[in-house]
Design an enzyme around this catalytic site. Structure first.
Site, PDB file in Angstrom:
ATOM      1  N   GLU A  84       0.801  -1.219   0.000  1.00  0.00           N
ATOM      2  CA  GLU A  84       0.000   0.000   0.000  1.00  0.00           C
ATOM      3  C   GLU A  84       0.837   1.274   0.000  1.00  0.00           C
ATOM      4  O   GLU A  84       0.309   2.369  -0.227  1.00  0.00           O
ATOM      5  CB  GLU A  84      -0.953  -0.009   1.204  1.00  0.00           C
ATOM      6  CG  GLU A  84      -2.056  -1.057   1.058  1.00  0.00           C
ATOM      7  CD  GLU A  84      -2.938  -1.173   2.294  1.00  0.00           C
ATOM      8  OE1 GLU A  84      -2.546  -0.662   3.356  1.00  0.00           O
ATOM      9  OE2 GLU A  84      -4.012  -1.786   2.183  1.00  0.00           O
ATOM     10  N   GLU A 115       7.229 -21.876   7.608  1.00  0.00           N
ATOM     11  CA  GLU A 115       7.685 -20.998   8.682  1.00  0.00           C
ATOM     12  C   GLU A 115       8.737 -21.652   9.574  1.00  0.00           C
ATOM     13  O   GLU A 115       9.359 -20.986  10.410  1.00  0.00           O
ATOM     14  CB  GLU A 115       6.510 -20.559   9.550  1.00  0.00           C
ATOM     15  CG  GLU A 115       5.881 -21.656  10.383  1.00  0.00           C
ATOM     16  CD  GLU A 115       4.788 -21.111  11.294  1.00  0.00           C
ATOM     17  OE1 GLU A 115       4.971 -21.167  12.528  1.00  0.00           O
ATOM     18  OE2 GLU A 115       3.770 -20.621  10.771  1.00  0.00           O
TER      19      GLU A 115
END
Length: 272
Positions: A84, A115
């Site tokens: 953004e 992960e």
């Protein structure tokens, strides 16, 4: 892997029980009551956020970049914040970069065991030619994600600034970060569901962090996004209004200035 999860605030039992027996209204009000506590937890760590912002700005003014690394919800939040920044502040796409364990496909669908690889984060960072002017922020609600721990450790070893956003105190991730931000929001409404309060806390901190950095880098004038990308009709109309308010010209002239100069900042500067 043997580990005492009971000591982690993010794994503590919810203060509510028999959720399946509650009415929808009760469920929503209880979730809302828990959510109201999150901004107060964030408020407590503003000094830590401030210290990290100062360090990031200092490096970015010299050409450094900001990297987020995380897994699951935490990784997705980093990707969202990074993605953004270019449309909001008109910055290059490689100024703020979000990396998620398992790669971009993990944004939509979980990648099993991604992960747990302590080495992969550094490999992901190396692909961007990371150097000592850059900053790496690890995002991990639990504060024990191996992908994040390994990435921060490898960044530290190479003299790269590190920070983190975690939701447990005294975590392994915070121990690796030079500038840790520990937002302890307590038990989740659904026990262990850290996409809830923990995710909200991380999002709030990311909003504060990137917004403060961009303001300090001069990407806001007054209170306006003067460098935003004019990528759709809504944003063009907003830009016209901003130019009109800043200069007093008509909408028609403002539109012409934007067409010619490409941004609110340049349009306003052209006639002042």
């Amino acid at each position: 892997m043997a580990e005492n999860l009971s000591v982690l605030a993010t794994e503590s039992a919810s203060t509510y029980d028999h959720l399946e027996q509650q009415t929808v209204d009760t469920i929503l009000r209880q979730i809302n009551a828990e959510d109201k506590t999150v901004p107060f937890a964030v408020e407590k760590v503003i000094p830590s956020i401030e210290a990290l912002v100062h360090e990031i700005v200092q490096r970015m003014k010299q050409g450094g970049r900001l990297f987020y690394i995380g897994a699951g919800t935490s990784g997705r939040l980093g990707v969202v914040d990074a993605s953004e920044c270019p449309p909001t502040y008109g910055v290059p796409h490689d100024w703020v970069i979000g990396l998620i364990a398992g790669g971009d496909s993990a944004i939509r669908k979980a990648v099993e065991n991604a992960e747990d690889d302590e080495k992969q984060a550094w490999l992901d960072l190396e692909a961007y030619g990371i150097d000592s002017l850059d900053t790496v922020i690890g995002i991990a609600a639990s504060g024990r994600t191996p992908y994040v721990i390994g990435g921060l450790r490898d960044a530290n070893a190479r003299g790269i600034l590190t920070g983190c956003i975690v939701c447990n105190a005294g975590s392994a991730v915070a121990a690796e970060a030079k500038f840790p931000v520990e937002v302890v929001v307590g038990p989740e409404y659904v026990t262990g569901s850290t996409r809830m309060k923990s995710g909200t806390a991380q999002k709030l901190v990311l909003n504060m962090l990137s917004t403060a950095v961009m303001i300090q880098l001069g990407r806001v004038r007054g209170n306006k996004m003067v460098d935003m990308q004019l990528s759709n009709h809504k944003l063009v109309l907003r830009a016209i209004r901003m130019v009109r308010e800043a200069t007093g010209v008509s909408d028609e002239v403002a539109a012409e200035l934007l067409e010619k100069h490409g941004s609110v900042r340049n349009a306003v500067d052209a006639i002042q």
